[in-house]
Design a protein around this motif. Structure first.
Motif, PDB file in Angstrom:
ATOM      1  N   GLU A 213      15.127  -6.376   4.532  1.00 41.41           N
ATOM      2  CA  GLU A 213      16.056  -5.379   4.573  1.00 41.41           C
ATOM      3  C   GLU A 213      16.924  -5.184   6.019  1.00 41.41           C
ATOM      4  O   GLU A 213      18.037  -5.183   5.834  1.00 41.41           O
ATOM      5  CB  GLU A 213      15.412  -3.896   4.283  1.00 41.41           C
ATOM      6  CG  GLU A 213      16.728  -3.144   3.767  1.00 41.41           C
ATOM      7  CD  GLU A 213      16.334  -1.550   3.601  1.00 41.41           C
ATOM      8  OE1 GLU A 213      16.925  -0.759   3.946  1.00 41.41           O
ATOM      9  OE2 GLU A 213      15.009  -1.390   3.525  1.00 41.41           O
ATOM     10  N   GLU A 214      16.056  -5.243   7.079  1.00 41.97           N
ATOM     11  CA  GLU A 214      16.615  -5.326   8.375  1.00 41.97           C
ATOM     12  C   GLU A 214      17.389  -6.561   8.662  1.00 41.97           C
ATOM     13  O   GLU A 214      18.313  -6.442   9.015  1.00 41.97           O
ATOM     14  CB  GLU A 214      15.692  -5.115   9.410  1.00 41.97           C
ATOM     15  CG  GLU A 214      16.005  -5.261  10.612  1.00 41.97           C
ATOM     16  CD  GLU A 214      15.986  -4.179  11.608  1.00 41.97           C
ATOM     17  OE1 GLU A 214      14.519  -3.689  11.316  1.00 41.97           O
ATOM     18  OE2 GLU A 214      16.696  -3.684  12.515  1.00 41.97           O
ATOM     19  N   VAL A 215      16.682  -7.483   8.262  1.00 38.99           N
ATOM     20  CA  VAL A 215      17.601  -8.988   8.368  1.00 38.99           C
ATOM     21  C   VAL A 215      19.036  -8.934   7.575  1.00 38.99           C
ATOM     22  O   VAL A 215      19.947  -9.345   8.133  1.00 38.99           O
ATOM     23  CB  VAL A 215      16.680 -10.271   7.935  1.00 38.99           C
ATOM     24  CG1 VAL A 215      17.533 -11.606   8.006  1.00 38.99           C
ATOM     25  CG2 VAL A 215      15.424 -10.268   8.700  1.00 38.99           C
ATOM     26  N   GLY A 216      19.051  -8.379   6.411  1.00 38.02           N
ATOM     27  CA  GLY A 216      20.184  -8.288   5.679  1.00 38.02           C
ATOM     28  C   GLY A 216      21.284  -7.356   6.021  1.00 38.02           C
ATOM     29  O   GLY A 216      22.560  -7.281   6.140  1.00 38.02           O
ATOM     30  N   ARG A 217      20.869  -6.378   7.017  1.00 41.38           N
ATOM     31  CA  ARG A 217      21.773  -5.236   7.446  1.00 41.38           C
ATOM     32  C   ARG A 217      22.073  -5.542   8.881  1.00 41.38           C
ATOM     33  O   ARG A 217      23.209  -5.304   9.223  1.00 41.38           O
ATOM     34  CB  ARG A 217      20.770  -3.860   7.514  1.00 41.38           C
ATOM     35  CG  ARG A 217      21.883  -2.735   7.566  1.00 41.38           C
ATOM     36  CD  ARG A 217      20.834  -1.325   7.546  1.00 41.38           C
ATOM     37  NE  ARG A 217      19.670  -1.810   8.487  1.00 41.38           N
ATOM     38  CZ  ARG A 217      18.184  -0.960   8.106  1.00 41.38           C
ATOM     39  NH1 ARG A 217      18.171  -0.538   7.091  1.00 41.38           N
ATOM     40  NH2 ARG A 217      17.288  -1.224   9.027  1.00 41.38           N
ATOM     41  N   PHE A 218      21.050  -6.121   9.864  1.00 36.45           N
ATOM     42  CA  PHE A 218      21.538  -6.074  11.015  1.00 36.45           C
ATOM     43  C   PHE A 218      22.344  -7.490  11.713  1.00 36.45           C
ATOM     44  O   PHE A 218      22.107  -8.583  11.544  1.00 36.45           O
ATOM     45  CB  PHE A 218      19.981  -6.547  11.838  1.00 36.45           C
ATOM     46  CG  PHE A 218      20.089  -6.523  13.373  1.00 36.45           C
ATOM     47  CD1 PHE A 218      19.738  -5.183  13.869  1.00 36.45           C
ATOM     48  CD2 PHE A 218      20.353  -7.489  14.002  1.00 36.45           C
ATOM     49  CE1 PHE A 218      19.922  -5.303  15.318  1.00 36.45           C
ATOM     50  CE2 PHE A 218      20.338  -7.371  15.358  1.00 36.45           C
ATOM     51  CZ  PHE A 218      20.114  -6.439  15.995  1.00 36.45           C
ATOM     52  N   ALA A 219      23.522  -7.029  11.990  1.00 38.53           N
ATOM     53  CA  ALA A 219      24.656  -7.907  12.652  1.00 38.53           C
ATOM     54  C   ALA A 219      24.738  -9.054  11.746  1.00 38.53           C
ATOM     55  O   ALA A 219      24.775 -10.199  11.915  1.00 38.53           O
ATOM     56  CB  ALA A 219      24.092  -8.351  13.731  1.00 38.53           C
ATOM     57  N   GLY A 326      22.952 -13.317   8.669  1.00 36.44           N
ATOM     58  CA  GLY A 326      22.411 -12.561   9.416  1.00 36.44           C
ATOM     59  C   GLY A 326      21.952 -12.966  10.893  1.00 36.44           C
ATOM     60  O   GLY A 326      21.421 -14.094  11.103  1.00 36.44           O
ATOM     61  N   SER A 327      22.471 -12.244  11.809  1.00 34.02           N
ATOM     62  CA  SER A 327      22.134 -12.956  13.171  1.00 34.02           C
ATOM     63  C   SER A 327      20.629 -12.936  13.624  1.00 34.02           C
ATOM     64  O   SER A 327      20.291 -14.043  14.345  1.00 34.02           O
ATOM     65  CB  SER A 327      22.666 -11.686  14.245  1.00 34.02           C
ATOM     66  OG  SER A 327      24.014 -11.793  14.264  1.00 34.02           O
ATOM     67  N   LEU A 328      19.570 -12.199  12.935  1.00 36.93           N
ATOM     68  CA  LEU A 328      18.279 -12.356  13.086  1.00 36.93           C
ATOM     69  C   LEU A 328      17.878 -13.669  12.570  1.00 36.93           C
ATOM     70  O   LEU A 328      16.801 -14.275  13.059  1.00 36.93           O
ATOM     71  CB  LEU A 328      17.535 -11.214  12.390  1.00 36.93           C
ATOM     72  CG  LEU A 328      17.575 -10.059  13.084  1.00 36.93           C
ATOM     73  CD1 LEU A 328      17.157  -8.906  12.262  1.00 36.93           C
ATOM     74  CD2 LEU A 328      17.067 -10.006  14.654  1.00 36.93           C
ATOM     75  N   LEU A 329      18.756 -14.459  11.837  1.00 34.67           N
ATOM     76  CA  LEU A 329      18.198 -15.716  11.195  1.00 34.67           C
ATOM     77  C   LEU A 329      18.214 -16.848  12.338  1.00 34.67           C
ATOM     78  O   LEU A 329      17.953 -17.758  12.218  1.00 34.67           O
ATOM     79  CB  LEU A 329      19.106 -16.286   9.905  1.00 34.67           C
ATOM     80  CG  LEU A 329      18.530 -15.335   8.768  1.00 34.67           C
ATOM     81  CD1 LEU A 329      19.249 -16.037   7.428  1.00 34.67           C
ATOM     82  CD2 LEU A 329      16.843 -15.266   8.417  1.00 34.67           C
TER      83      LEU A 329
END
Ligand code: MG
Ligand code: NI
Length: 478
Positions: A213-219, A326-329
């Motif tokens: 969920e965070e990966v989808g939402r975060f930047a 997703g920036s976390l990717l």
């Protein structure tokens, strides 16, 4: 409610320092957020008049972190001025030192810079949310991470002789061949390196699985993506054509790096010395694109090595679920590239021509202009030189990875700020998230400013009248 502007300083665990300001409107909503690079861009100016063949030595001094990358792009620009193709062994050895740089840089990023957020949590106390905290909690992974980075550094040392500023890639080839002894000694490090890379991938995939969920939402935002690809459309880190794809990974353009000026423009903002490259036909800001691990994997059709390809299949299945932007990717993509770099190093060790001693061609300049492009660990790196008839530099243009990602980093910071600042209330945890958003891109600020040294990075919140209402200072921990 008075409009405000927020600044964070310094952002820790980045390569170098910088500054973020967050600007609030009358309602206390985030109007804009800016990642500032404040230092003077010197190298394009003071290299004028220098002999072109000195450029690989001079430009590697742009950065203490990326000297191998600058030297490679520079040597390739010089090859283009000479108008020649370097010997096969020289090309392989350049790619091998490049893989050494990838291994050390990507291992450093994951184990020292990114893992504190991922393994210890965004909201962990900053006193422990650093590599020392990771060593305490995950001693085995931390020690292995140090050794993996050292493996990359050993490759660089075996070829370049020195770890930090090796003089190895030169116009026409490389300065030294690889002995069979050194090749065999280096290859012995591969099994442990693969094991550590797999450990990092398992840790990261576990984290992503638990934080979808965070990966989808975060930047997570739409942009174009850019990277070098080979003739089959696969990632190529040393050479190839520049491909640009849209947010849905549909091809917008693919061209010879020498033609980059036809496709890439540079937007200028009065508040930043760093330019904002964009894909010309779409204009600015619609044409902003991202480079580096996520840019490369999104731009390419695939990878040429088996283990990394298998990981890429998992990555695609996940990313295509609305997470492509997703920036976390970036963290995930970076580890897939680490695996690819290990496999390419192994392929190069196994090539019967790698110890060949025909490694350099001496020639006179044939062309007045040369472009050299590589994929540095942080993204596409362009060196472009114009020389006079005596071979002295008349003009140089450099576009570095952190420059290509400049607009995207501003966008990422703005997205995060909007999530964490509402009605003028600054939510707990925002500063860690702003840092984390920038860290996904692994910016190299010394490269971005084309200058030596470090600069301060701070995050500040300002109101619409320019009043400072919130400020964060923290000493860098790495
Ligand atoms: Mg430039
Ligand atoms: Ni750098």
């Amino acid at each position: 409610m008075t409009p405000r502007k927020i600044t964070i300083n310094p952002i820790s665990r980045l390569e170098g320092h910088g500054k973020v300001t967050i600007h609030l409107d009358e309602e206390g909503r985030v109007e804009d957020a800016r990642f500032h690079i404040l230092q003077f861009r010197g190298f394009e100016v003071f290299t004028q008049g220098r002999p072109y063949e000195e450029m690989p030595i001079i430009t590697q001094r742009i950065c203490g972190i990326c000297p191998v990358s600058h030297q490679l792009a520079s040597a390739k620009a010089c090859d283009a001025i000479l108008g020649l193709a370097i010997p096969p062994a020289a090309r392989m050895l350049r790619e091998l030192i490049h893989m050494g740089q990838y291994i050390q840089s990507h291992a450093l990023h994951f184990f020292y810079l990114a893992s504190p957020d991922l393994l210890l949590g965004w909201d962990a106390d900053p006193a422990v949310r650093n590599v020392v905290g990771v060593i305490a909690e995950f001693p085995e992974a931390a020690v292995k991470g140090v050794r993996l980075r050292k493996f990359g550094q050993e490759i660089i040392k075996a070829l370049g002789g020195k770890k930090v500023h090796p003089a190895f890639s030169v116009p026409g080839g490389v300065t030294d061949s690889l002995s069979e002894n050194d090749r065999d000694r280096l290859a012995e490090g591969l099994p442990e390196a693969y094991e550590t890379c797999q450990l990092a991938l398992d840790l990261l995939k576990g984290w992503v699985g638990k934080n979808l969920e965070e990966v989808g939402r975060f930047a997570n935002f739409d942009s174009a993506y850019t990277g070098l690809v080979d003739a089959k459309g696969r990632v190529n880190l040393y050479d190839g054509r520049i491909r640009i794809v849209d947010a849905g990974r549909n091809r917008l353009a693919e061209f010879d790096p020498a033609d980059y000026l036809d496709h890439i423009g540079e937007h200028v903002e009065p508040w930043s010395y760093m330019k904002f490259p964009f894909y010309k036909p779409l204009g600015y800001p619609e044409g902003i694109y991202r480079v580096g691990p996520l840019g490369r994997l999104n731009a390419a059709d695939g990878l040429s090595t088996p283990k990394a390809s298998a990981e890429l299949a998992h990555f695609r299945a996940l990313a295509e679920n609305g997470l492509t932007g997703g920036s976390l990717l970036y963290h995930y993509a970076r580890l897939i590239e680490l695996l690819y770099a290990l496999e390419r190093a192994e392929q190069l060790f196994n090539d019967p021509g790698i110890c060949d001693t025909d490694i350099k061609i001496t020639a006179r300049p044939k062309n007045r202009e040369g472009v050299g492009v590589i994929e540095a660990p942080r993204g596409t790196l362009i060196h472009h030189y114009w020389v006079n008839t005596a071979g002295a530099i008349e003009k140089a243009n450099l576009i570095v990875a952190t420059g290509h990602n400049n607009a995207a980093m501003n966008r990422a910071v703005t997205e995060v700020a909007r999530t964490y600042i509402q009605n003028g209330e600054v939510r707990e945890g925002i500063l860690n998230r702003v840092e984390g958003a920038i860290r996904c891109y692994d910016p190299c600020l010394s490269c971005a400013t084309h200058a030596l040294g470090q600069m301060p990075l701070r995050v500040e919140v300002f109101d619409a009248r320019g009043g400072l209402v919130h400020e964060r200072h923290r000493d860098p921990t790495a």
